[in-house]
Write an enzyme that holds these catalytic residues in place. Structure first.
Site, PDB file in Angstrom:
ATOM      1  N   GLU A   1      42.510  43.260  28.085  1.00 26.26           N
ATOM      2  CA  GLU A   1      42.528  43.560  29.509  1.00 26.26           C
ATOM      3  C   GLU A   1      43.244  44.899  29.730  1.00 26.26           C
ATOM      4  OE1 GLU A   1      44.213  41.241  33.509  1.00 26.26           O
ATOM      5  OE2 GLU A   1      45.209  40.966  31.581  1.00 26.26           O
TER       6      GLU A   1
ATOM      7  N   LYS B   1      37.388  39.270  36.677  1.00 23.59           N
ATOM      8  CA  LYS B   1      38.379  38.206  36.508  1.00 23.59           C
ATOM      9  C   LYS B   1      38.421  37.296  37.736  1.00 23.59           C
ATOM     10  CE  LYS B   1      43.383  37.887  35.545  1.00 23.59           C
ATOM     11  NZ  LYS B   1      44.586  38.735  35.391  1.00 23.59           N
TER      12      LYS B   1
ATOM     13  N   CYS C   1      43.047  36.885  30.696  1.00 21.66           N
ATOM     14  CA  CYS C   1      44.479  36.664  30.919  1.00 21.66           C
ATOM     15  C   CYS C   1      44.790  35.371  31.675  1.00 21.66           C
ATOM     16  CB  CYS C   1      45.073  37.888  31.604  1.00 21.66           C
ATOM     17  SG  CYS C   1      46.854  38.108  31.306  1.00 21.66           S
TER      18      CYS C   1
END
Length: 258
Positions: free
Chosen positions: A40, A106, A142
């Site tokens: 990321e 995301k 994440c």
């Protein structure tokens, strides 16, 4: 299929980070990697204004990564930022090379531990998978790792899930990361390849800028390889057939009722 997990420490300069991508892709391809994964925020680290660096998938940064991937006949997966709603950006995972050029935004934003990602980032709306040489690969980013339903959903078609991260440091956070990555592999009975930002060994305030600990975890939850905090690369040959063997013995996806 051979995967390379490139644990780097991004800077605030996208061009400097592009040079890092170029060098790592060349090295990984020379060692037989088919998919080269970066964390990321590869394009630019957290802790700086992200609006000025955000570009669409057909912009110069992502286009340059595609050219690098095509030059070395690999697929590159790397975190970047694209324009979002209003003044916000999207936290996007770029997948490019070999005829692929797409992004995953995301879904779960890191509004935790004193950081509010949603203040500057627009959340994604849907999971994304892609195919390489007949294998379906899922994507997560994440904070997504704290949400097992995403991984179970991806697992319906994807025996391999790539997780990019720029994990925030703090008490207990490394242990949480290790535990969550293994748990999601067990939840999904899929391979989870978790590539994190290296520990920058610098104070960037509350911004999540990485702790390292990239790992390859098999579908029974065993850590096959792991890095510590420093920059480094994992080269891993992933046996996709193992997923069906594990699911025959541990059919949690078939047995679930809720």
């Amino acid at each position: 299929m051979r995967f390379a997990l490139c644990q780097i420490s991004s800077t605030a300069d996208p061009q400097e980070n592009l040079a890092t991508v170029r060098a790592h892709v060349a090295s990984a391809a020379q060692q037989g990697a088919r998919v080269v994964q970066f964390p990321e925020a590869t394009q630019c680290r957290f802790g700086v204004p992200l609006g000025p660096v955000a570009e669409p998938l057909d912009g110069p940064w992502a286009t340059a990564v595609r050219e690098i991937a095509d030059e070395h006949d690999v697929v590159v997966v790397a975190g970047m930022f694209t324009p979002g709603e209003g003044e916000r950006v999207a936290n996007t995972t770029l997948v490019t090379g070999g005829g692929l050029h797409l992004g995953y935004d995301k879904i779960h934003l890191f509004d935790a531990f004193g950081f509010r990602e949603s203040d500057g980032v627009t959340p994604g709306e849907k999971p994304v998978t892609f195919d390489v040489d007949g294998t379906t690969i899922g994507l997560a980013t994440c904070y997504d790792v704290r949400f097992p339903e995403l991984f179970r959903g991806l697992a319906t078609t994807a025996p391999v899930i790539l997780l990019g991260a720029s994990w925030g440091a703090g008490p207990g956070k490394a242990a949480q990361w290790d535990l969550l990555v293994q748990a999601r592999a067990l939840d999904a009975t899929s391979w989870v390849l978790a590539c994190g930002q290296a520990d920058p060994d610098a104070d960037h305030g509350s911004a999540p800028t990485g702790i390292g600990r990239s790992a390859v975890v098999d579908p029974i939850g065993t850590v096959r390889e792991r890095l510590e905090g420093a920059p480094g690369t994992i080269l891993s040959d992933v046996d996709v057939d193992l997923v069906e063997e594990v699911r025959a013995k541990l059919p949690v996806l078939a047995n679930r009722r809720l």
